[in-house]
Design a protein around this motif. Structure first.
Motif, PDB file in Angstrom:
ATOM      1  N   ASP A   1       0.813  -1.214   0.000  1.00 23.50           N
ATOM      2  CA  ASP A   1       0.000   0.000   0.000  1.00 23.50           C
ATOM      3  C   ASP A   1       0.848   1.266   0.000  1.00 23.50           C
ATOM      4  N   LYS A   2       2.050   1.152   0.510  1.00 23.60           N
ATOM      5  CA  LYS A   2       2.991   2.270   0.497  1.00 23.60           C
ATOM      6  C   LYS A   2       4.360   1.682   0.219  1.00 23.60           C
ATOM      7  N   SER A   3       5.351   2.506   0.048  1.00 19.95           N
ATOM      8  CA  SER A   3       6.672   2.007  -0.342  1.00 19.95           C
ATOM      9  C   SER A   3       7.264   1.127   0.759  1.00 19.95           C
ATOM     10  N   ASN A   4       8.045   0.124   0.330  1.00 23.07           N
ATOM     11  CA  ASN A   4       8.709  -0.766   1.275  1.00 23.07           C
ATOM     12  C   ASN A   4       9.803  -0.010   2.024  1.00 23.07           C
ATOM     13  N   PRO A   5      10.083  -0.393   3.262  1.00 21.39           N
ATOM     14  CA  PRO A   5      11.185   0.236   3.990  1.00 21.39           C
ATOM     15  C   PRO A   5      12.525  -0.199   3.422  1.00 21.39           C
ATOM     16  N   THR A   6      13.532   0.606   3.675  1.00 26.38           N
ATOM     17  CA  THR A   6      14.893   0.277   3.240  1.00 26.38           C
ATOM     18  C   THR A   6      15.837   0.352   4.444  1.00 26.38           C
ATOM     19  N   VAL A   7      16.904  -0.396   4.343  1.00 26.53           N
ATOM     20  CA  VAL A   7      17.976  -0.336   5.338  1.00 26.53           C
ATOM     21  C   VAL A   7      19.279  -0.089   4.593  1.00 26.53           C
ATOM     22  N   THR A   8      20.230   0.493   5.278  1.00 17.67           N
ATOM     23  CA  THR A   8      21.533   0.798   4.676  1.00 17.67           C
ATOM     24  C   THR A   8      22.568  -0.211   5.167  1.00 17.67           C
ATOM     25  N   VAL A   9      23.308  -0.770   4.232  1.00 18.57           N
ATOM     26  CA  VAL A   9      24.416  -1.659   4.550  1.00 18.57           C
ATOM     27  C   VAL A   9      25.702  -0.900   4.284  1.00 18.57           C
ATOM     28  N   ALA A  10      26.552  -0.791   5.271  1.00 19.78           N
ATOM     29  CA  ALA A  10      27.788  -0.037   5.137  1.00 19.78           C
ATOM     30  C   ALA A  10      28.891  -0.723   5.911  1.00 19.78           C
ATOM     31  N   GLY A  11      30.094  -0.646   5.379  1.00 21.25           N
ATOM     32  CA  GLY A  11      31.249  -1.221   6.059  1.00 21.25           C
ATOM     33  C   GLY A  11      32.194  -1.867   5.089  1.00 21.25           C
ATOM     34  N   LEU A  12      33.108  -2.706   5.615  1.00 20.92           N
ATOM     35  CA  LEU A  12      34.121  -3.377   4.814  1.00 20.92           C
ATOM     36  C   LEU A  12      33.737  -4.827   4.664  1.00 20.92           C
TER      37      LEU A  12
END
Length: 275
Positions: free
Chosen positions: A264-275
């Motif tokens: 019904d609305k946009s999916n959530p996102t998560v950020t992946v960061a690192g080495l």
């Protein structure tokens, strides 16, 4: 992030095996898995259904991809394939896929399917193939006429059939067959690729993990990725000229997590960061 790009020609088999001790295994089960393989809340008001052990595959929406194909290699070893990006996005050990939705539970929600078990490895939400040379940037969509075509269950194996867009408008047919193989320390997941002739080199992002390389004194076709809680051993075998290209680099990218609310609305996102 440690990424693996494997140049392949005609035929390739990639073995993946995770080693961990009892304390590591417990930490992995109790900790939070990477966002691309989040199984979903452990407690559900609706009891899930599971396929019988002899069912070879199941199409179902998962948090990593709304168009997933879950394949049971053994009773307690499974992989899931993303039809849109032509990538194996998750491998896990434990029971099969938890099935939700009207066909399985008779309820409208929840309908995103997940799993209960130990994640073995995942892949980022990128198209993993490139033609001629390694890609200069990560692709969020399959290029050109690259497309999933069919599933075959011949010879008691589940084979994924898809086309890759090559140069000059040509298509390269790929048969990808995951299966289990016994190995010292546990069961290995083997992905066999049968690739039609191509005039250009083909590159495959075989593994991408948070971690660093461990140097092996043995054959050049084997590599170890040292992760936070365990080791991932990857071995390539195939035609003459097959080689790994190893890259370690800092990354930062977003991962879309497919949810019921996202319809019904946009999916959530998560950020992946690192080495």
């Amino acid at each position: 992030m440690t990424s693996r790009l494997a140049s392949i020609c005609f035929a390739l088999a990639i073995w993946g095996l995770t080693f961990c001790n009892s304390s590591t295994n417990g930490a992995e089960k109790e900790g939070n898995p990477p966002p691309s393989i989040t199984p979903g809340p452990p407690a559900r008001l609706v009891a899930p259904r599971r396929d019988p052990p002899d069912q070879p595959f199941r199409r179902a929406p998962m948090s990593a991809s709304s168009r997933s194909i879950a394949i049971s290699l053994t009773t307690n070893l499974h992989v899931a394939f993303d039809v849109k990006l032509l990538r194996t996005h998750t491998a896990w050990a434990g029971p099969g896929l938890n099935l939700f939705g009207p066909p399985f539970t008779g309820t409208k929600t929840p309908f995103i399917c997940g799993y209960e078990g130990t994640p073995l490895w995942t892949s980022p939400p990128f198209f993993p193939w490139s033609v001629g040379r390694p890609p200069e940037q990560d692709l969020r969509t399959a290029p050109g006429r690259s497309d999933f075509k069919a599933i075959s269950t011949r010879d008691e194996a589940t084979t994924l059939v898809y086309d890759l867009a090559a140069n000059d408008g040509l298509l390269v047919r790929v048969h990808e067959t995951p299966h289990q193989a016994p190995a010292v320390g546990g069961n290995a997941i083997v992905r066999t690729f049968e690739v039609a002739p191509c005039r250009d080199d083909l590159w495959l992002l075989a593994h991408a993990e948070m971690g660093v390389f461990e140097i092996l004194p043995g054959p050049q076709n084997a590599i170890i990725i040292k992760r936070e809680n365990d080791l991932l051993l990857a071995v390539a075998a195939g035609e003459k000229g097959l080689a790994w290209k190893q890259v370690e680099t800092n990354v930062s990218y977003t991962v879309e997590v497919v949810t019921e609310e996202g319809t019904d609305k946009s999916n959530p996102t998560v950020t992946v960061a690192g080495l």
